[in-house]
Design an enzyme around this catalytic site. Structure first.
Site, PDB file in Angstrom:
ATOM      1  N   ILE A   1      -3.906   3.575   0.612  1.00  0.00           N
ATOM      2  CA  ILE A   1      -3.929   3.190   2.282  1.00  0.00           C
ATOM      3  C   ILE A   1      -5.242   2.874   2.556  1.00  0.00           C
ATOM      4  O   ILE A   1      -5.793   1.982   3.194  1.00  0.00           O
ATOM      5  CB  ILE A   1      -3.239   4.102   3.002  1.00  0.00           C
TER       6      ILE A   1
ATOM      7  N   ALA B   1       0.833  -1.362  -0.216  1.00  0.00           N
ATOM      8  CA  ALA B   1      -0.135   0.043   0.171  1.00  0.00           C
ATOM      9  C   ALA B   1       0.755   1.259  -0.048  1.00  0.00           C
ATOM     10  O   ALA B   1       1.859   1.264   0.688  1.00  0.00           O
ATOM     11  CB  ALA B   1      -0.839   0.018   1.277  1.00  0.00           C
ATOM     12  N   CYS B   2       0.334   2.428  -0.670  1.00  0.00           N
ATOM     13  CA  CYS B   2       0.977   3.765  -0.717  1.00  0.00           C
ATOM     14  C   CYS B   2      -0.125   4.487  -0.713  1.00  0.00           C
ATOM     15  O   CYS B   2      -1.310   4.106  -0.629  1.00  0.00           O
ATOM     16  CB  CYS B   2       1.893   3.853  -2.092  1.00  0.00           C
ATOM     17  N   ASP B   3       0.334   5.995  -0.758  1.00  0.00           N
ATOM     18  CA  ASP B   3      -0.689   7.063  -0.383  1.00  0.00           C
ATOM     19  C   ASP B   3      -1.768   6.936  -1.835  1.00  0.00           C
ATOM     20  O   ASP B   3      -2.892   7.170  -1.499  1.00  0.00           O
ATOM     21  CB  ASP B   3       0.148   8.319  -0.444  1.00  0.00           C
TER      22      ASP B   3
END
Length: 446
Positions: A389, A356-358
């Site tokens: 996220i 997961a990332c922004d």
């Protein structure tokens, strides 16, 4: 973020067919205004509502946004970002309150009329009250930006933008602040420099190139790949870990952004939409007629200045090689956090892993690819995907994210029985070795 492709499509239509475009065409240029005024805000309003309350939230979010659009004379992109989620949140709370309070068979009637009544109230409020207020705020912000540009102060915005980028606030700056104001300028002048405040990758590429030549340890080895990904692929998140490992390098990027913006202003640079991803080629595609020279000079000047400043800072650094790029504070924190997970949690059946990332598009996609390769070599068959996220699926067993984002991920999804592990660089293969070993040693398979 899910609607960025539509924004790019609108940008291409604008760049090609407006009177100052590459292929001026009055008939096709008529698409520009309605898409900007109606479609883009409605998409944003629907998406914001959908995230909060599913299809029902998306529907009322779009309705509430329509009230803003009709009730104001400016592009309501910022208003849609507010009203879409807000209307959906109100609808969600009312649905929760009404749940179970009526006899079976009346659910559809209550559902439709409750949305109708809420939609009526919030659309009228947006049309009469909220829309004009937001329009006034947008006018104030636009006037402030125009004043800043007229007095030659815009380049100094880099003082705030460069540090915010490496703290993963780049999307908030780019799409939450600069894009709405930039669209207002495009509607008036056919281009905007504001789209290039964050999306111009020249300064970050310059910093990464300096690390490639003058850096030490693992940072030097991985920086060339990161520079290629940032410049060609437009995924700026790959640059952040290098600055987090050596924070003084933020001044190199800061100098590059200031230089680029100065050149854009002096030479009439700008694009017709946000380059997304923020690659060099995306910038060129969205460059309108008459702005190509300014954009090219600004891009390469910013890259050169950031390269020079970063090179000087790196040459002045006298720390041992084992410290630079390999043993940062973030790396220690990530290792300690992961060790705690490994030591306290026993074997469990892991069938789905999310990186997961922004934004859920760039760095996490590359991280998922790296992890898939690692697992394949280890002959482990487990589903690996990437996500933002906020949108981690509830059936996820293991989440891997950057250490700067892990607290946010736990706050949003910590009650779902998910295991969380952190990394400091999405594209560095060695970051995933411990995770792969954990899976292998516990003989967890899909």
């Amino acid at each position: 973020m899910p609607n960025l492709g539509v924004f790019v499509a609108w940008g291409l239509i604008t760049a090609l067919f407006i009177p100052t475009g590459w292929i001026p065409n009055e008939h096709l240029g008529a698409l520009v205004g309605p898409i900007l005024t109606y479609l883009l805000p409605l998409l944003v309003g629907f998406t914001g509502g959908f995230i909060v309350h599913g299809q029902r939230g998306g529907a009322i979010g779009a309705l509430a946004t329509m009230g803003l659009i009709i009730g104001s004379s400016v592009t309501m992109l910022s208003g849609a970002m507010i009203m879409g989620p807000f209307a959906a949140w109100i609808m969600k709370k009312i649905d929760q309150y009404l749940d179970g309070k009526f006899r079976a068979g009346f659910e559809m009637l209550i559902s439709n009329f409750s949305m109708g009544i809420v939609g009526l109230v919030i659309t009228l409020a947006g049309y009469i009250i909220i829309g004009p207020i937001i329009a006034g705020l947008i006018h104030m912000l636009s006037a402030g930006v125009d004043w800043t540009i007229a007095h030659g102060l815009l380049p100094f915005i880099s003082i705030f933008v460069a540090p915010a980028q490496v703290l993963f606030l780049n999307n908030a700056i780019n799409h939450g602040i600069m894009a709405p104001l930039g669209l207002e300028q495009v509607a008036a002048t056919g281009k905007s420099i504001l789209f290039l405040v964050d999306a111009n990758c020249g300064p970050s590429v310059g910093t990464l190139l300096a690390i490639s030549f003058f850096g030490k340890g693992m940072a030097k080895k991985t920086a060339p790949t990161a520079a290629l990904i940032a410049g060609v692929g437009g995924i700026g998140e790959v640059y952040f870990p290098f600055v987090l490992m050596k924070p003084v390098l933020v001044f190199a990027t800061m100098g590059g952004i200031t230089t680029s913006l100065t050149c854009f202003m002096l030479l009439g640079g700008g694009t017709v939409a946000t380059p997304s991803p923020g690659s060099f080629f995306a910038m060129l595609v969205l460059t309108p007629k008459g702005a190509m020279l300014g954009n090219l000079v600004g891009f390469f000047a910013g890259m050169a200045v950031s390269f020079i400043i970063a090179a000087v800072l790196l040459k002045l650094d006298k720390r041992p090689e084992t410290i630079d790029g390999t043993e940062s504070v973030d790396t220690h924190s990530a290792n300690n956090a992961n060790s705690e997970v490994l030591n306290t949690q026993g074997a469990r059946n892991i069938e789905k892993i999310i990186v997961a990332c922004d934004a859920g598009m760039g760095s996490s996609a590359m991280g998922a690819s790296v992890l898939k390769t690692k697992l394949k070599k280890a002959m482990i068959d487990i589903k690996v995907a990437n996500a933002k996220i906020e949108e981690i699926p509830s059936d996820t067993d293991l989440v891997i994210t950057h250490i700067q984002l892990i607290d946010r991920a736990k706050k949003l999804h910590g009650d779902k029985g998910i295991t969380f592990m952190s990394i400091t660089n999405f594209i560095e293969g060695s970051q995933y070795d411990e995770i792969v070993e954990y899976i292998k040693n516990n003989k967890i398979s899909r």
